[in-house]
Enzyme design. Structure first.
Site, mmCIF file in Angstrom:
data_model
loop_
_atom_site.group_PDB
_atom_site.id
_atom_site.type_symbol
_atom_site.label_atom_id
_atom_site.label_comp_id
_atom_site.label_asym_id
_atom_site.label_seq_id
_atom_site.Cartn_x
_atom_site.Cartn_y
_atom_site.Cartn_z
ATOM 1 N N ASP A 13 0.871 -1.158 0.000
ATOM 2 C CA ASP A 13 0.000 0.000 0.000
ATOM 3 C C ASP A 13 0.922 1.225 0.000
ATOM 4 O OD1 ASP A 13 -2.327 1.585 0.245
ATOM 5 O OD2 ASP A 13 -2.119 1.637 2.415
ATOM 6 N N LEU A 14 0.367 2.398 -0.216
ATOM 7 C CA LEU A 14 1.190 3.617 -0.261
ATOM 8 C C LEU A 14 1.038 4.463 0.995
ATOM 9 C CD1 LEU A 14 3.042 5.530 -1.878
ATOM 10 C CD2 LEU A 14 0.977 6.534 -2.870
ATOM 11 N N ASP A 15 -0.152 4.994 1.194
ATOM 12 C CA ASP A 15 -0.379 5.903 2.319
ATOM 13 C C ASP A 15 -0.262 5.168 3.645
ATOM 14 O OD1 ASP A 15 -0.886 7.853 0.449
ATOM 15 O OD2 ASP A 15 -3.052 7.581 0.511
ATOM 16 N N THR A 21 1.217 10.246 3.646
ATOM 17 C CA THR A 21 0.450 11.233 2.885
ATOM 18 C C THR A 21 -0.976 11.370 3.403
ATOM 19 O OG1 THR A 21 -0.114 9.549 1.252
ATOM 20 C CG2 THR A 21 1.788 10.959 0.775
ATOM 21 N N LYS A 49 -10.166 6.684 5.622
ATOM 22 C CA LYS A 49 -8.851 6.043 5.483
ATOM 23 C C LYS A 49 -8.930 4.772 4.635
ATOM 24 C CE LYS A 49 -5.032 4.445 8.423
ATOM 25 N NZ LYS A 49 -4.578 4.252 9.821
ATOM 26 N N GLY A 50 -8.101 4.720 3.615
ATOM 27 C CA GLY A 50 -7.937 3.489 2.843
ATOM 28 C C GLY A 50 -9.010 3.198 1.813
ATOM 29 N N ILE A 51 -9.885 4.173 1.534
ATOM 30 C CA ILE A 51 -10.939 3.916 0.543
ATOM 31 C C ILE A 51 -10.760 4.852 -0.659
ATOM 32 C CG2 ILE A 51 -12.551 3.061 2.268
ATOM 33 C CD1 ILE A 51 -13.997 5.729 2.145
ATOM 34 N N ARG A 53 -11.605 7.554 -3.808
ATOM 35 C CA ARG A 53 -11.993 8.969 -3.753
ATOM 36 C C ARG A 53 -13.503 9.179 -3.763
ATOM 37 N NH1 ARG A 53 -9.383 11.936 -8.477
ATOM 38 N NH2 ARG A 53 -7.550 10.988 -7.522
ATOM 39 N N SER A 120 -2.143 0.424 -4.443
ATOM 40 C CA SER A 120 -2.725 1.595 -3.794
ATOM 41 C C SER A 120 -3.950 2.071 -4.549
ATOM 42 C CB SER A 120 -1.695 2.733 -3.736
ATOM 43 O OG SER A 120 -2.296 3.943 -3.320
ATOM 44 N N ALA A 121 -4.957 2.515 -3.803
ATOM 45 C CA ALA A 121 -6.157 3.081 -4.431
ATOM 46 C C ALA A 121 -5.901 4.481 -4.968
ATOM 47 C CB ALA A 121 -7.299 3.115 -3.418
ATOM 48 N N SER A 122 -4.747 5.054 -4.644
ATOM 49 C CA SER A 122 -4.438 6.418 -5.064
ATOM 50 C C SER A 122 -4.101 6.485 -6.545
ATOM 51 C CB SER A 122 -3.258 6.968 -4.247
ATOM 52 O OG SER A 122 -2.852 8.215 -4.768
ATOM 53 N N ASN A 124 -2.817 8.998 -7.773
ATOM 54 C CA ASN A 124 -1.636 9.855 -7.827
ATOM 55 C C ASN A 124 -0.370 9.155 -7.345
ATOM 56 O OD1 ASN A 124 -3.114 12.276 -8.638
ATOM 57 N ND2 ASN A 124 -4.002 12.166 -6.593
ATOM 58 N N LYS A 151 -10.917 -1.710 -2.000
ATOM 59 C CA LYS A 151 -10.704 -2.401 -0.733
ATOM 60 C C LYS A 151 -11.936 -2.192 0.139
ATOM 61 C CE LYS A 151 -5.802 -1.187 -1.102
ATOM 62 N NZ LYS A 151 -4.694 -0.381 -0.545
ATOM 63 N N GLU A 175 -0.144 -3.282 4.698
ATOM 64 C CA GLU A 175 -1.211 -2.282 4.810
ATOM 65 C C GLU A 175 -1.217 -1.637 6.197
ATOM 66 O OE1 GLU A 175 -3.756 -0.908 3.235
ATOM 67 O OE2 GLU A 175 -3.913 -1.997 1.337
ATOM 68 N N ASP A 176 -1.791 -0.443 6.269
ATOM 69 C CA ASP A 176 -1.949 0.216 7.568
ATOM 70 C C ASP A 176 -3.418 0.402 7.939
ATOM 71 O OD1 ASP A 176 -2.513 2.288 5.684
ATOM 72 O OD2 ASP A 176 -2.089 3.774 7.233
#
Length: 228
Positions: A13-15, A21, A49-51, A53, A120-122, A124, A151, A175-176
């Site tokens: 995961d990223l964030d 971020t 968190k984690g979903i 946009r 990542s769901a991001s 960006n 997710k 994941e966080d």
């Protein structure tokens, strides 16, 4: 044979795993919440968190009691405004914003021949990785636009494993967020949670921080038992 013996890939995961971020997302979402007059509460902030946009936007509109008041086009405009604000904030990121131990962990994985992918769901994520100076570690990134379910559905981790030409059970996901851990588990990969043990209790292993995330530590932990 231990659970680790089969592992050939690591899915990130990223964030909250590679960089923090989340605070930038929070700032950007707070500006949208203020625009639609939603109360910016700790509970609302945590629920985002984690979903993805659009799901996050729906939660904000529901909190404001105006979920039915905006057309699809207006919702898209709000989401775009959030993203524009987030991208402005992302430009402030530098390699000093990489979370503790992550650069060393990526080096360890690369040196020992483990494949790496981003889940990542991001949308960006490539921009964030570039700002952090980590883009070279992640030639394989799941495109969130290709996902039919976010997710906690397992699709993003299934696709991440497929990018590496691996089965999910040949991978570890990191994941966080509880939704992310659920996605990893549902995919069949081993799951590593970063954060509070109670919140991430479904993970096979939980580390309090990324500083504990090392290749020898994972090999040691997964040399024992995992969930049945």
């Amino acid at each position: 044979m231990t659970p680790w013996d089969n592992i050939k890939g690591v899915l990130f995961d990223l964030d909250g795993v590679i960089t923090a971020t989340a605070r930038l997302h929070d700032q950007a979402w707070q500006s949208i919440a203020e625009k639609v007059q939603a109360p910016w509460t700790p509970a609302l902030q945590a629920s985002l968190k984690g979903i993805d946009r659009m799901h996050a936007l729906e939660l904000i509109l529901q909190a404001a009691g105006v979920a039915q008041a905006y057309s699809p086009a207006e919702k898209q405009a709000l989401a775009a405004a959030k993203n524009q604000r987030y991208l402005e904030l992302v430009q402030q990121l530098t390699p000093t914003d990489i979370l503790p131990g992550i650069r060393v962990f990526l080096d360890q994985l690369q040196q020992h021949g483990y494949q790496i992918a981003l889940a990542s769901a991001s949308k960006n994520a490539p921009t964030v990785l570039h700002q952090l100076g980590l883009a070279a570690f992640f030639p394989k990134i799941v495109d969130p636009n290709t996902l039919t379910k976010g997710k906690p559905a397992p699709e993003i981790y299934q696709k991440a494993a497929a990018l590496l030409h691996l089965a999910p059970d040949q991978c570890v996901g990191i994941e966080d967020a509880a939704a992310g851990v659920a996605a990893i588990n549902a995919s069949g990969a081993l799951s590593v949670g970063i954060g509070a043990a109670q919140e991430l209790a479904a993970a096979d292993v939980v580390f309090a921080s990324t500083a504990e995330l090392t290749l020898p530590h994972l090999q040691q932990v997964f040399g024992g038992g995992v969930r049945g």
